[in-house]
Design a protein around this motif. Sequence first.
Motif, PDB file in Angstrom:
ATOM      1  N   ALA A  95      92.117  44.547   2.266  1.00  0.00           N
ATOM      2  CA  ALA A  95      93.274  44.337   3.141  1.00  0.00           C
ATOM      3  C   ALA A  95      93.288  45.399   4.230  1.00  0.00           C
ATOM      4  N   TYR A  96      92.848  45.003   5.418  1.00  0.00           N
ATOM      5  CA  TYR A  96      92.830  45.956   6.529  1.00  0.00           C
ATOM      6  C   TYR A  96      93.573  45.424   7.753  1.00  0.00           C
ATOM      7  N   GLU A  97      94.291  44.333   7.578  1.00  0.00           N
ATOM      8  CA  GLU A  97      95.115  43.773   8.659  1.00  0.00           C
ATOM      9  C   GLU A  97      96.129  42.837   8.035  1.00  0.00           C
ATOM     10  N   ASN A  98      96.896  42.138   8.852  1.00  0.00           N
ATOM     11  CA  ASN A  98      98.050  41.396   8.356  1.00  0.00           C
ATOM     12  C   ASN A  98      97.705  40.372   7.296  1.00  0.00           C
ATOM     13  N   PHE A  99      96.647  39.578   7.520  1.00  0.00           N
ATOM     14  CA  PHE A  99      96.390  38.490   6.587  1.00  0.00           C
ATOM     15  C   PHE A  99      95.748  38.971   5.300  1.00  0.00           C
ATOM     16  N   GLY A 100      94.945  40.011   5.354  1.00  0.00           N
ATOM     17  CA  GLY A 100      94.472  40.617   4.117  1.00  0.00           C
ATOM     18  C   GLY A 100      95.637  41.114   3.283  1.00  0.00           C
ATOM     19  N   LEU A 101      96.631  41.698   3.948  1.00  0.00           N
ATOM     20  CA  LEU A 101      97.825  42.149   3.235  1.00  0.00           C
ATOM     21  C   LEU A 101      98.607  40.970   2.672  1.00  0.00           C
ATOM     22  N   THR A 102      98.598  39.845   3.387  1.00  0.00           N
ATOM     23  CA  THR A 102      99.257  38.640   2.892  1.00  0.00           C
ATOM     24  C   THR A 102      98.575  38.132   1.631  1.00  0.00           C
ATOM     25  N   TRP A 103      97.227  38.094   1.640  1.00  0.00           N
ATOM     26  CA  TRP A 103      96.511  37.628   0.448  1.00  0.00           C
ATOM     27  C   TRP A 103      96.734  38.596  -0.712  1.00  0.00           C
ATOM     28  N   LEU A 104      96.836  39.878  -0.422  1.00  0.00           N
ATOM     29  CA  LEU A 104      97.122  40.852  -1.469  1.00  0.00           C
ATOM     30  C   LEU A 104      98.485  40.578  -2.102  1.00  0.00           C
ATOM     31  N   ALA A 105      99.484  40.298  -1.260  1.00  0.00           N
ATOM     32  CA  ALA A 105     100.820  39.990  -1.783  1.00  0.00           C
ATOM     33  C   ALA A 105     100.806  38.703  -2.597  1.00  0.00           C
ATOM     34  N   ASP A 106     100.048  37.710  -2.131  1.00  0.00           N
ATOM     35  CA  ASP A 106      99.926  36.467  -2.893  1.00  0.00           C
ATOM     36  C   ASP A 106      99.399  36.736  -4.304  1.00  0.00           C
ATOM     37  N   VAL A 107      98.304  37.467  -4.361  1.00  0.00           N
ATOM     38  CA  VAL A 107      97.634  37.692  -5.644  1.00  0.00           C
ATOM     39  C   VAL A 107      98.519  38.513  -6.583  1.00  0.00           C
ATOM     40  N   ALA A 117      93.473  46.948  -4.706  1.00  0.00           N
ATOM     41  CA  ALA A 117      93.575  46.828  -3.256  1.00  0.00           C
ATOM     42  C   ALA A 117      92.649  47.838  -2.581  1.00  0.00           C
ATOM     43  N   LEU A 118      91.782  47.346  -1.707  1.00  0.00           N
ATOM     44  CA  LEU A 118      90.953  48.199  -0.854  1.00  0.00           C
ATOM     45  C   LEU A 118      91.534  48.106   0.541  1.00  0.00           C
ATOM     46  N   THR A 119      92.236  49.161   0.965  1.00  0.00           N
ATOM     47  CA  THR A 119      92.987  49.103   2.213  1.00  0.00           C
ATOM     48  C   THR A 119      92.461  50.111   3.224  1.00  0.00           C
ATOM     49  N   ALA A 120      92.867  49.923   4.462  1.00  0.00           N
ATOM     50  CA  ALA A 120      92.512  50.840   5.542  1.00  0.00           C
ATOM     51  C   ALA A 120      93.572  50.720   6.626  1.00  0.00           C
ATOM     52  N   PRO A 121      93.758  51.766   7.428  1.00  0.00           N
ATOM     53  CA  PRO A 121      94.705  51.680   8.546  1.00  0.00           C
ATOM     54  C   PRO A 121      94.245  50.640   9.569  1.00  0.00           C
ATOM     55  N   TRP A 122      95.174  50.213  10.403  1.00  0.00           N
ATOM     56  CA  TRP A 122      94.841  49.281  11.479  1.00  0.00           C
ATOM     57  C   TRP A 122      93.718  49.871  12.342  1.00  0.00           C
ATOM     58  N   GLY A 123      92.715  49.057  12.623  1.00  0.00           N
ATOM     59  CA  GLY A 123      91.593  49.512  13.439  1.00  0.00           C
ATOM     60  C   GLY A 123      90.440  50.068  12.635  1.00  0.00           C
ATOM     61  N   GLU A 124      90.565  50.066  11.299  1.00  0.00           N
ATOM     62  CA  GLU A 124      89.503  50.598  10.449  1.00  0.00           C
ATOM     63  C   GLU A 124      89.185  49.613   9.324  1.00  0.00           C
ATOM     64  N   LEU A 125      88.051  49.859   8.663  1.00  0.00           N
ATOM     65  CA  LEU A 125      87.657  49.097   7.478  1.00  0.00           C
ATOM     66  C   LEU A 125      87.738  49.989   6.255  1.00  0.00           C
ATOM     67  N   PRO A 126      88.064  49.438   5.092  1.00  0.00           N
ATOM     68  CA  PRO A 126      87.982  50.237   3.860  1.00  0.00           C
ATOM     69  C   PRO A 126      86.526  50.475   3.472  1.00  0.00           C
ATOM     70  N   ASP A 127      86.328  51.293   2.480  1.00  0.00           N
ATOM     71  CA  ASP A 127      84.994  51.593   1.976  1.00  0.00           C
ATOM     72  C   ASP A 127      84.474  50.395   1.198  1.00  0.00           C
TER      73      ASP A 127
END
Length: 390
Positions: A95-107, A117-127
């Motif tokens: 989850a590194y943007e809005n829809f990844g965060l949406t799928w995270l909330a769904d799950v 959750a593998l997250t990153a700030p806006w403009g970045e990718l997680p590891d």
Amino acid sequence: MTPNPAAKPARPWFSAGPTAKRPGWELANLPTNLMGRGIRAPEVVERFAHGLRLTREVLSPPDDYVMLYTPGSDTGAVEAALWCMLGERPVQVIAYENFGLTWLADVKTHLGLEPEALTAPWGELPDLSKVDPKKDVVFPWNGTTSGVRVPDGDWIADDREGLTICDATSAAFAMDLPWEKLDVTTFSFQKALGGEAGVGVMVLSPRAVARLDSYRPDRAVPKVLRIADKTGFDRTLADGVVMNTFSVLTIEDWVDALDWAKAEGGLPALIARTDANYAALAEWVERTDWIAFLPEQPEIRSTTSVCLKFVDPRVAALDEAGQKAFVKRFKALLEGEGAVYDMEPHRNAPPGLRLWCGCTVETADVVAATPWLEWAFQTAVSELAQSAHR
């Protein structure tokens, strides 16, 4: 007062969804002979099946992958996969943007699972090295709302035990997708080929079909997400049968877009058009001192949903509400002149600009838009200064 640029884009549509229609599109060119027919009529089912065959022809997934439509655009396609497939094994969500965060909330919230959750700030990718091949993983290939994409599929194990569920809605038809790494791939008509909204597409690997055949989740699955029946994957869906009543005009519009894509030269030509549009915008960004890419790393920048941030100190010094007001004024200036439409970012994204550079946009229009972006910035900054001195 900053003078208006001399010329406007011939097609000033830069929305990230629905995106610009294909060049030369005319509503009058769409067939209407099936309008008013029942969705189960053999001729209508065959027309939907024809759309799937054309989609396969342009995208070229492996022959043993199956394809089907879902209601609810890409959201419906992703959620059909989540509701029908998840729960057999542990899950990770990137989850590194809005829809990844949406799928995270769904799950987590709606399915009641405990995803990592593998997250990153806006403009970045997680590891991405933290992705566990023993777990199912849900991720966007291209973050429509952040302008970030995964650079490749090398981080996905060939011998994985879990499924990869890829939201590719702003990547399909614009970027190379490594199909052998993807078990569930979703997209919508309204993104890269400029189709109409409301219909999603799922591409399923044999491993994904096997999951549907063998696993029955202990949860209620709404009818519009139900891609499996009592015996497993509902194979009629791969033959053009749809789950509920879809718009026949929408499928005719999709067929029109696919015919254009084939005439242009297929997937390589679509990617080349996208890359040329991105390159034209990137050249302007690199020589403009008040704007920059939201993602700092070039290798993860989206070539379709290009997200930019203000770096001019007069705008960057504003608080979030002030920056959003600046973007609103920026948009109003451009649209008031009929020069550039829908260049604002997603409502949950950082304030800035977002311009769609997919294949249905013409490079000449990207080039013509940039002086207007400059004009809008200079005009809005001048107004900001005048307001500060009152």
